[in-house]
Every structure is written in C-alpha cells, then in structure tokens.
Design a protein around this motif. Structure first.
Motif, mmCIF file in Angstrom:
data_model
loop_
_atom_site.group_PDB
_atom_site.id
_atom_site.type_symbol
_atom_site.label_atom_id
_atom_site.label_comp_id
_atom_site.label_asym_id
_atom_site.label_seq_id
_atom_site.Cartn_x
_atom_site.Cartn_y
_atom_site.Cartn_z
ATOM 1 N N MET A 1 71.428 70.414 72.860
ATOM 2 C CA MET A 1 70.425 70.678 71.850
ATOM 3 C C MET A 1 71.109 70.775 70.490
ATOM 4 O O MET A 1 72.124 71.450 70.341
ATOM 5 C CB MET A 1 69.717 71.988 72.182
ATOM 6 N N VAL A 2 70.570 70.114 69.511
ATOM 7 C CA VAL A 2 71.100 70.121 68.148
ATOM 8 C C VAL A 2 70.033 70.704 67.229
ATOM 9 O O VAL A 2 68.870 70.303 67.287
ATOM 10 C CB VAL A 2 71.470 68.693 67.685
ATOM 11 N N TYR A 3 70.434 71.670 66.397
ATOM 12 C CA TYR A 3 69.531 72.251 65.407
ATOM 13 C C TYR A 3 69.931 71.748 64.041
ATOM 14 O O TYR A 3 71.070 71.913 63.623
ATOM 15 C CB TYR A 3 69.596 73.778 65.428
ATOM 16 N N CYS A 4 68.991 71.147 63.343
ATOM 17 C CA CYS A 4 69.196 70.708 61.972
ATOM 18 C C CYS A 4 68.614 71.804 61.081
ATOM 19 O O CYS A 4 67.403 71.951 60.978
ATOM 20 C CB CYS A 4 68.510 69.370 61.734
ATOM 21 N N VAL A 5 69.481 72.599 60.456
ATOM 22 C CA VAL A 5 69.042 73.748 59.668
ATOM 23 C C VAL A 5 68.911 73.346 58.207
ATOM 24 O O VAL A 5 69.860 72.879 57.591
ATOM 25 C CB VAL A 5 70.033 74.925 59.809
ATOM 26 N N VAL A 6 67.716 73.536 57.669
ATOM 27 C CA VAL A 6 67.415 73.179 56.285
ATOM 28 C C VAL A 6 67.401 74.454 55.450
ATOM 29 O O VAL A 6 66.722 75.419 55.807
ATOM 30 C CB VAL A 6 66.045 72.473 56.187
ATOM 31 N N PRO A 7 68.155 74.501 54.342
ATOM 32 C CA PRO A 7 68.106 75.683 53.469
ATOM 33 C C PRO A 7 66.703 75.880 52.898
ATOM 34 O O PRO A 7 65.976 74.912 52.652
ATOM 35 C CB PRO A 7 69.096 75.361 52.351
ATOM 36 N N ARG A 8 66.334 77.125 52.698
ATOM 37 C CA ARG A 8 64.989 77.448 52.214
ATOM 38 C C ARG A 8 64.688 76.770 50.871
ATOM 39 O O ARG A 8 63.577 76.313 50.634
ATOM 40 C CB ARG A 8 64.860 78.954 52.052
ATOM 41 N N GLU A 9 65.713 76.670 50.011
ATOM 42 C CA GLU A 9 65.502 76.075 48.689
ATOM 43 C C GLU A 9 65.121 74.598 48.775
ATOM 44 O O GLU A 9 64.451 74.074 47.886
ATOM 45 C CB GLU A 9 66.762 76.216 47.825
ATOM 46 N N ALA A 11 63.606 73.198 51.555
ATOM 47 C CA ALA A 11 62.678 73.011 52.662
ATOM 48 C C ALA A 11 61.475 72.150 52.271
ATOM 49 O O ALA A 11 61.049 71.293 53.052
ATOM 50 C CB ALA A 11 62.196 74.363 53.177
ATOM 51 N N ASP A 12 60.924 72.359 51.097
ATOM 52 C CA ASP A 12 59.746 71.586 50.686
ATOM 53 C C ASP A 12 60.047 70.093 50.624
ATOM 54 O O ASP A 12 59.205 69.265 50.951
ATOM 55 C CB ASP A 12 59.236 72.062 49.319
ATOM 56 N N GLU A 13 61.250 69.755 50.211
ATOM 57 C CA GLU A 13 61.629 68.355 50.057
ATOM 58 C C GLU A 13 62.150 67.740 51.363
ATOM 59 O O GLU A 13 61.771 66.626 51.734
ATOM 60 C CB GLU A 13 62.704 68.252 48.970
ATOM 61 N N LEU A 14 63.019 68.458 52.069
ATOM 62 C CA LEU A 14 63.721 67.862 53.209
ATOM 63 C C LEU A 14 63.053 68.052 54.567
ATOM 64 O O LEU A 14 63.185 67.195 55.441
ATOM 65 C CB LEU A 14 65.141 68.424 53.291
ATOM 66 N N TYR A 15 62.367 69.156 54.779
ATOM 67 C CA TYR A 15 61.817 69.434 56.105
ATOM 68 C C TYR A 15 60.889 68.336 56.614
ATOM 69 O O TYR A 15 61.051 67.858 57.739
ATOM 70 C CB TYR A 15 61.123 70.803 56.122
ATOM 71 N N PRO A 16 59.914 67.876 55.814
ATOM 72 C CA PRO A 16 59.037 66.804 56.320
ATOM 73 C C PRO A 16 59.797 65.504 56.609
ATOM 74 O O PRO A 16 59.533 64.833 57.615
ATOM 75 C CB PRO A 16 58.013 66.590 55.206
ATOM 76 N N LYS A 17 60.759 65.176 55.762
ATOM 77 C CA LYS A 17 61.523 63.941 55.953
ATOM 78 C C LYS A 17 62.365 64.010 57.226
ATOM 79 O O LYS A 17 62.410 63.059 58.011
ATOM 80 C CB LYS A 17 62.425 63.679 54.751
ATOM 81 N N LEU A 18 63.045 65.127 57.421
ATOM 82 C CA LEU A 18 63.905 65.263 58.598
ATOM 83 C C LEU A 18 63.087 65.368 59.882
ATOM 84 O O LEU A 18 63.481 64.832 60.917
ATOM 85 C CB LEU A 18 64.816 66.484 58.441
ATOM 86 N N THR A 19 61.955 66.035 59.818
ATOM 87 C CA THR A 19 61.089 66.130 60.992
ATOM 88 C C THR A 19 60.602 64.755 61.412
ATOM 89 O O THR A 19 60.606 64.414 62.597
ATOM 90 C CB THR A 19 59.887 67.050 60.698
ATOM 91 N N LYS A 20 60.217 63.945 60.442
ATOM 92 C CA LYS A 20 59.751 62.590 60.745
ATOM 93 C C LYS A 20 60.909 61.730 61.271
ATOM 94 O O LYS A 20 60.736 60.937 62.195
ATOM 95 C CB LYS A 20 59.143 61.957 59.502
ATOM 96 N N HIS A 21 62.100 61.892 60.688
ATOM 97 C CA HIS A 21 63.252 61.101 61.086
ATOM 98 C C HIS A 21 63.658 61.396 62.538
ATOM 99 O O HIS A 21 64.030 60.485 63.281
ATOM 100 C CB HIS A 21 64.427 61.386 60.145
ATOM 101 N N TYR A 22 63.605 62.658 62.945
ATOM 102 C CA TYR A 22 64.050 63.056 64.273
ATOM 103 C C TYR A 22 62.908 63.260 65.270
ATOM 104 O O TYR A 22 63.125 63.814 66.346
ATOM 105 C CB TYR A 22 64.860 64.354 64.188
ATOM 106 N N GLU A 23 61.696 62.803 64.962
ATOM 107 C CA GLU A 23 60.573 63.060 65.858
ATOM 108 C C GLU A 23 60.721 62.399 67.223
ATOM 109 O O GLU A 23 60.209 62.904 68.209
ATOM 110 C CB GLU A 23 59.254 62.639 65.209
ATOM 111 N N GLY A 24 61.438 61.315 67.327
ATOM 112 C CA GLY A 24 61.616 60.646 68.610
ATOM 113 C C GLY A 24 62.780 61.175 69.422
ATOM 114 O O GLY A 24 62.923 60.857 70.603
ATOM 115 N N ASP A 25 63.620 62.015 68.831
ATOM 116 C CA ASP A 25 64.801 62.531 69.509
ATOM 117 C C ASP A 25 64.506 63.940 70.032
ATOM 118 O O ASP A 25 64.342 64.877 69.262
ATOM 119 C CB ASP A 25 65.988 62.564 68.544
ATOM 120 N N GLU A 26 64.443 64.080 71.348
ATOM 121 C CA GLU A 26 64.114 65.380 71.946
ATOM 122 C C GLU A 26 65.267 66.375 71.847
ATOM 123 O O GLU A 26 65.063 67.576 72.025
ATOM 124 C CB GLU A 26 63.743 65.190 73.412
#
Length: 74
Positions: A1-9, A11-26
């Motif tokens: 299991m790999v956790y991609c930790v996004v800094p709070r500062e 989060a608004d910019e990176l969280y949606p992009k990273l979630t979409k990028h890794y959505e196929g990787d369980e």
C-alpha cells in the motif's frame, strides 16, 4: 500500500489531480495531511523534556568473570 500525502496548503490544487491520476491503481491512496504540529514537540517544558527523553542502555551481556582456558591442541 502506498500513501500519497498532500500538504494542506496544496490540497485544493493537487488532491483532485492526484486522485484522478491514481484512480485505477488500488495500491495508491491519496490523503491530505491534516496535522497542525508535531505530536512529540507539543506540550514539552524544559524539565519535562529531560524526564521524557529516551534512555539508551547498553544491552550487551556482562562478561564472565575470570580468564579463558587455553585452547586444546590437536
């Protein structure tokens, strides 16, 4: 299991992009870091710091008393 930790500062910019990028990787989970401060540093005073400091001990066994016997020769 790999956790991609996004800094709070970021989060608004990176969280949606990273979630979409890794959505196929369980094996990858994207999370936002919500910590405010380091838990270990919270609430320590000068005298409490010395009390809570980790004690490092020598865990090796004590040597046996006396001298070693001479080695047998063949």
């Amino acid at each position: 299991m790999v956790y991609c930790v996004v800094p709070r500062e970021l989060a608004d910019e990176l969280y949606p992009k990273l979630t979409k990028h890794y959505e196929g990787d369980e094996n990858v989970t994207v999370i936002v870091d919500r910590r405010h401060s380091d838990r270990r540093a919270r609430g320590l005073r000068a005298d409490a710091e010395t009390l809570q400091r980790r004690v490092i001990r020598d865990r090796r066994r004590a040597r046996a008393m006396g001298d070693l016997l001479p080695l047998a020769t063949p």
